[in-house]
Design an enzyme around this catalytic site. Structure first.
Site, PDB file in Angstrom:
ATOM      1  CB  CYS A   1      30.955 -37.599 -17.387  1.00 24.04           C
ATOM      2  SG  CYS A   1      31.398 -37.120 -16.133  1.00 24.04           S
TER       3      CYS A   1
ATOM      4  NE  ARG B   1      33.205 -41.271 -21.758  1.00 24.23           N
ATOM      5  CZ  ARG B   1      33.984 -40.791 -22.836  1.00 24.23           C
ATOM      6  NH1 ARG B   1      34.298 -41.377 -23.607  1.00 24.23           N
ATOM      7  NH2 ARG B   1      33.875 -39.311 -23.006  1.00 24.23           N
TER       8      ARG B   1
ATOM      9  CD1 TRP C   1      36.918 -39.866 -12.870  1.00 25.28           C
ATOM     10  CD2 TRP C   1      37.062 -37.913 -13.271  1.00 25.28           C
ATOM     11  NE1 TRP C   1      38.255 -39.594 -12.496  1.00 25.28           N
ATOM     12  CE2 TRP C   1      38.252 -38.353 -12.685  1.00 25.28           C
ATOM     13  CE3 TRP C   1      37.050 -36.609 -13.613  1.00 25.28           C
ATOM     14  CZ2 TRP C   1      39.479 -37.415 -12.613  1.00 25.28           C
ATOM     15  CZ3 TRP C   1      38.067 -35.694 -13.502  1.00 25.28           C
ATOM     16  CH2 TRP C   1      39.345 -36.186 -13.043  1.00 25.28           C
TER      17      TRP C   1
ATOM     18  CG  ASN D   1      31.819 -36.217 -21.236  1.00 27.99           C
ATOM     19  OD1 ASN D   1      32.849 -36.120 -20.342  1.00 27.99           O
ATOM     20  ND2 ASN D   1      32.123 -36.568 -22.417  1.00 27.99           N
ATOM     21  N   GLY D   2      32.092 -33.328 -19.504  1.00 30.97           N
ATOM     22  CA  GLY D   2      32.822 -32.126 -19.805  1.00 30.97           C
ATOM     23  C   GLY D   2      32.961 -31.204 -18.472  1.00 30.97           C
TER      24      GLY D   2
ATOM     25  CD  GLU E   1      53.386 -46.541 -18.629  1.00 24.69           C
ATOM     26  OE1 GLU E   1      53.083 -45.222 -18.496  1.00 24.69           O
ATOM     27  OE2 GLU E   1      52.023 -46.982 -18.749  1.00 24.69           O
TER      28      GLU E   1
ATOM     29  CE  LYS F   1      49.491 -48.356 -16.397  1.00 19.69           C
ATOM     30  NZ  LYS F   1      49.834 -47.663 -17.832  1.00 19.69           N
TER      31      LYS F   1
ATOM     32  CD  GLU G   1      47.625 -45.249 -14.565  1.00 19.22           C
ATOM     33  OE1 GLU G   1      47.060 -44.185 -15.206  1.00 19.22           O
ATOM     34  OE2 GLU G   1      48.167 -46.246 -15.093  1.00 19.22           O
TER      35      GLU G   1
ATOM     36  CG  HIS H   1      72.390 -35.882  -8.205  1.00 22.36           C
ATOM     37  ND1 HIS H   1      73.369 -35.518  -7.803  1.00 22.36           N
ATOM     38  CD2 HIS H   1      72.313 -36.566  -9.464  1.00 22.36           C
ATOM     39  CE1 HIS H   1      74.284 -35.729  -8.491  1.00 22.36           C
ATOM     40  NE2 HIS H   1      73.846 -36.613  -9.592  1.00 22.36           N
TER      41      HIS H   1
ATOM     42  CE  LYS I   1      41.641 -47.106 -21.966  1.00 18.33           C
ATOM     43  NZ  LYS I   1      43.063 -47.436 -21.223  1.00 18.33           N
TER      44      LYS I   1
HETATM   45  C1  G6P Z   1      44.250 -40.826 -18.293  1.00 20.42           C
HETATM   46  C2  G6P Z   1      44.240 -42.370 -18.178  1.00 20.42           C
HETATM   47  C3  G6P Z   1      45.882 -42.703 -18.605  1.00 20.42           C
HETATM   48  C4  G6P Z   1      46.136 -41.964 -19.946  1.00 20.42           C
HETATM   49  C5  G6P Z   1      46.104 -40.628 -20.111  1.00 20.42           C
HETATM   50  C6  G6P Z   1      46.292 -39.782 -21.447  1.00 20.42           C
HETATM   51  O1  G6P Z   1      44.887 -40.165 -17.146  1.00 20.42           O
HETATM   52  O2  G6P Z   1      43.953 -42.594 -17.042  1.00 20.42           O
HETATM   53  O3  G6P Z   1      45.969 -43.931 -18.812  1.00 20.42           O
HETATM   54  O4  G6P Z   1      47.644 -42.172 -20.414  1.00 20.42           O
HETATM   55  O5  G6P Z   1      44.803 -40.081 -19.523  1.00 20.42           O
HETATM   56  O6  G6P Z   1      45.323 -40.455 -22.142  1.00 20.42           O
HETATM   57  P1  G6P Z   1      45.287 -40.303 -23.821  1.00 20.42           P
HETATM   58  O7  G6P Z   1      43.987 -41.209 -24.067  1.00 20.42           O
HETATM   59  O8  G6P Z   1      45.672 -38.945 -24.123  1.00 20.42           O
HETATM   60  O9  G6P Z   1      46.387 -41.399 -23.983  1.00 20.42           O
END
Ligand code: G6P
Length: 634
Positions: free
Chosen positions: A2, A27, A80, A106-107, A509, A513, A516, A532, A629
């Site tokens: 948000c 956001r 969001w 927001n929150g 990672e 990715k 996502e 395993h 994000k």
């Molecule tokens: C969200 C984002 C990720 C990020 C994670 C942690 O899930 O989509 O890309 O890695 O938050 O965020 P931060 O700002 O704490 O690195």
């Protein structure tokens, strides 16, 4: 998670709000809305206009264009969803029953159920499923009480009502409020969620993050926890939660904290992947200047006392930041010889390990606002404080890309990774920046503790200096290669990423990715673990992407890959360009570098392949479904 924007001044608010929301769309983007106070008809009280639309911001823009939302005072929101489906009625602003008070938030209001029940018992009817709706109803109640006393201006009444209501709200939130009876007053408040006030000429713009202020002002006043502010055309009045006036000077934003544009790239994600050679060069320029003493070869903003006596390190992080932390832990243990543990911040909050002395706690967060990471850090600070750990404050470190964010206000020591604003929701260049921060930290610890010889340290530094050059060359070849390979993934439903040792977190990672941005199911495993369980999944429809860099686990990874080959899985190797093996169906070549720095390069094929697979599928790469994000909720 948000984004909120609010404006008061002499210009029309709606276009400024829409522009600010556009910059904050990363956001949250499942619905949006704005409200303005229309004073044009001289009607008393003025008219509150509220527009909300499901889906992307464009829908709200079209609605405002066709139906209008006049006024020089307004608030806006990009959502969001947390409480209630993403639809029009749950979009913000939320309003009171009479339609006079509008609130964006927001929150999360954690006690909203209790508050809602007691309001409903008093006869209030709710129009949405949101946690936010309790706020306008509560403010309306307070205003009725204040009006009975009636000695204050309408702006001062709104301020007092919001202050009183904020004391009743539990959770982490930032809010902006307008009231049709106070057409010259904007009231904002924050607790544990970010909110900045931008000071323009004769106008103020408040926002959750700095990009919303681009083109408006560079002068900002970040609000502190628990503060409430009244903004009028005449100025700002800032108060703490007890109603005591606060005085603070504004600060000036750097350009890099505001500029967001895609240049010639189709998506921010691709642009940000391509910015990585620059991220690395800048980092090297700032932190690896020539001529530093051998006991402190990396320029970091700490003195010797920071490193002294550290016997253990714990790292708290979420998502991609946690993967960077895992590479960091490998370096801190294997290169610097310090026992290091990495925790999901969200788990640590409720199941922290027993305290041990002389521990350095590190929080990693590109945004510096992730609620779980901030809460875990704060919980750990309280735990240590209550046990009388004397040097705890100096034993806390934050690694972030946003030095003006909440983590910097919470933690004594900060490493600013300086990657510039990252807009794509999938983290790329900030991941590289976090990794580099850990290399710097591990080198300095190794130098202080003499866990490595000067030659070994020098060699690692020299190798890091070659990273920008390797990254530039890799981007050229891997972009094309990934694009070609991505066509083989049009029907793929499962992908397994394998890595070992320092590259295991890169496999994790890679899987994150891909999930996502392409919505393909992907898992990352340490290569030796495949037999395993995950091996049961393998057949010709499954793709296995294996990171096999030269080093102590090289032959082991190749044997693990053979096991996948025997099950007919499609094999893609991320391996040295010199590798002599027919085992892989496709090779994404890595330059020949030491195992220790290989994660700084093996991340490139992970990012580019995910990007191109998602681009081929025509997906919304910069704003993947359900993601945000900056995750300011638990
Ligand atoms: C969200 C984002 C990720 C990020 C994670 C942690 O899930 O989509 O890309 O890695 O938050 O965020 P931060 O700002 O704490 O690195």
């Amino acid at each position: 998670m948000c984004g909120i924007v609010a404006v008061i001044g002499s210009r029309q608010a709606a276009p400024l709000l829409l522009e600010g929301l556009k910059q904050l769309e990363y956001r949250g983007y499942d619905s949006s809305g704005l409200a303005t106070i229309d004073t044009t008809s001289n009607q008393i009280p003025s008219r509150l206009i509220c527009k909300r639309a499901k889906g992307k911001l464009l829908n709200l823009r079209n609605l405002v264009d066709t139906s209008g939302s006049p006024g020089r005072l307004g608030i806006g929101h990009t959502r969001w969803a947390t409480h209630g489906r993403p639809d029009e009625k749950n979009a913000h602003p939320q309003i009171d029953s009479a339609g006079n008070i509008a609130v964006v938030q927001n929150g999360i209001i954690e006690n909203h159920v209790l508050l809602r029940r007691s309001l409903e018992a008093e006869g209030v009817e709710f129009a949405s499923e949101t946690d936010t709706e309790v706020i306008p109803h509560l403010i309306s109640k307070e205003l009725k009480l204040l009006k009975q006393v009636g000695r204050k201006s309408s702006g001062a009444m709104l301020l007092e009502a919001v202050r009183r209501v904020s004391l009743k709200l539990n959770g982490a939130y930032a809010i902006a409020v307008i009231w049709n009876e106070a057409p010259d007053a904007l009231v904002v408040a924050r607790r544990k969620a970010p909110l900045l006030i931008g000071l323009g000429e004769g106008e103020f713009l408040c926002a959750s993050d700095t990009p919303a202020l681009a083109g408006f002002t560079r002068t900002i006043l970040p609000m502190q926890d628990g503060e409430v502010a009244l903004l009028t055309p005449l100025g700002i009045e800032l108060y703490d939660q007890h109603g005591d006036r606060q005085k603070r000077s504004p600060s000036v934003l750097r350009d890099s904290e505001q500029i967001v544009n895609k240049r010639n790239f189709r998506h921010f994600m691709l642009k940000e992947i391509y910015e990585q050679p620059e991220t690395a060069s800048l980092w090297i320029e700032r932190h690896l200047p020539e001529g530093l003493p051998s006991e402190s070869p990396v320029a970091l903003p700490f003195d010797a006392s920071f490193y002294k006596g550290v016997e253990k390190i714990e790292i708290l992080a979420c998502g991609t930041s946690r993967h960077a932390a895992m590479v960091g832990a490998y370096l801190l243990e294997q290169f610097s010889g310090i026992p290091t543990s990495v925790f999901y911040a969200s788990e640590f909050r409720y199941a922290a390990p027993p305290l041990s002395p002389h521990t350095l706690t590190i929080g990693v967060s590109q945004s510096g606002e992730t609620a779980d990471t901030l809460a875990a850090l704060s919980m750990e600070a309280k735990r240590r404080d209550s046990l009388g750990d004397p040097d705890y404050a100096s034993r806390q470190l934050g690694i972030t890309n946003r030095p003006e964010s909440s983590i910097s206000r919470q933690v004594t020591n900060i490493i600013d990774i300086g990657a510039g604003i990252e807009v794509g929701v999938a983290a790329t260049k900030t991941f590289l920046g976090q990794l580099l921060a850990f290399y710097g930290l591990a080198i300095n610890f190794a130098a202080k503790r003499k866990s490595r010889s000067d030659e070994e340290i020098k060699k690692l530094i020299e190798e890091i200096r070659t990273v920008p050059k390797h990254l530039t060359l890799m981007l050229e070849t891997h972009n094309e290669l990934s694009e070609e390979l991505s066509h083989q993934f049009s029907d793929t439903q499962d992908v397994i990423f394998l890595g070992r040792g320092i590259n295991y977190p890169i496999a994790l990672e890679g899987a994150l990715k891909l999930k996502e941005v392409s919505y393909i199911h992907a898992e990352g495993y340490p290569a030796g673990e495949m037999k395993h369980g995950p091996i049961a999944l393998l057949d010709h429809k499954v793709a296995v992407i294996s990171i096999a860099n030269q080093g102590i686990v090289f032959d082991k990874v190749l044997s693990n890959v053979q096991e996948a080959k025997a099950r007919e899985a499609r094999l893609i190797g991320v391996a040295p360009e010199t590798i002599e093996t027919e085992i892989f169906d496709s090779l994404m070549p890595l330059p020949v570098v030491s195992e220790l720095i290989s994660p700084l390069l093996s991340l490139i094929p992970m990012q580019l392949l995910s990007y191109h697979i998602a681009a081929n599928r025509g997906l919304d790469i910069d704003q993947p479904r359900n993601l945000a994000k900056t995750v300011t909720v638990e």
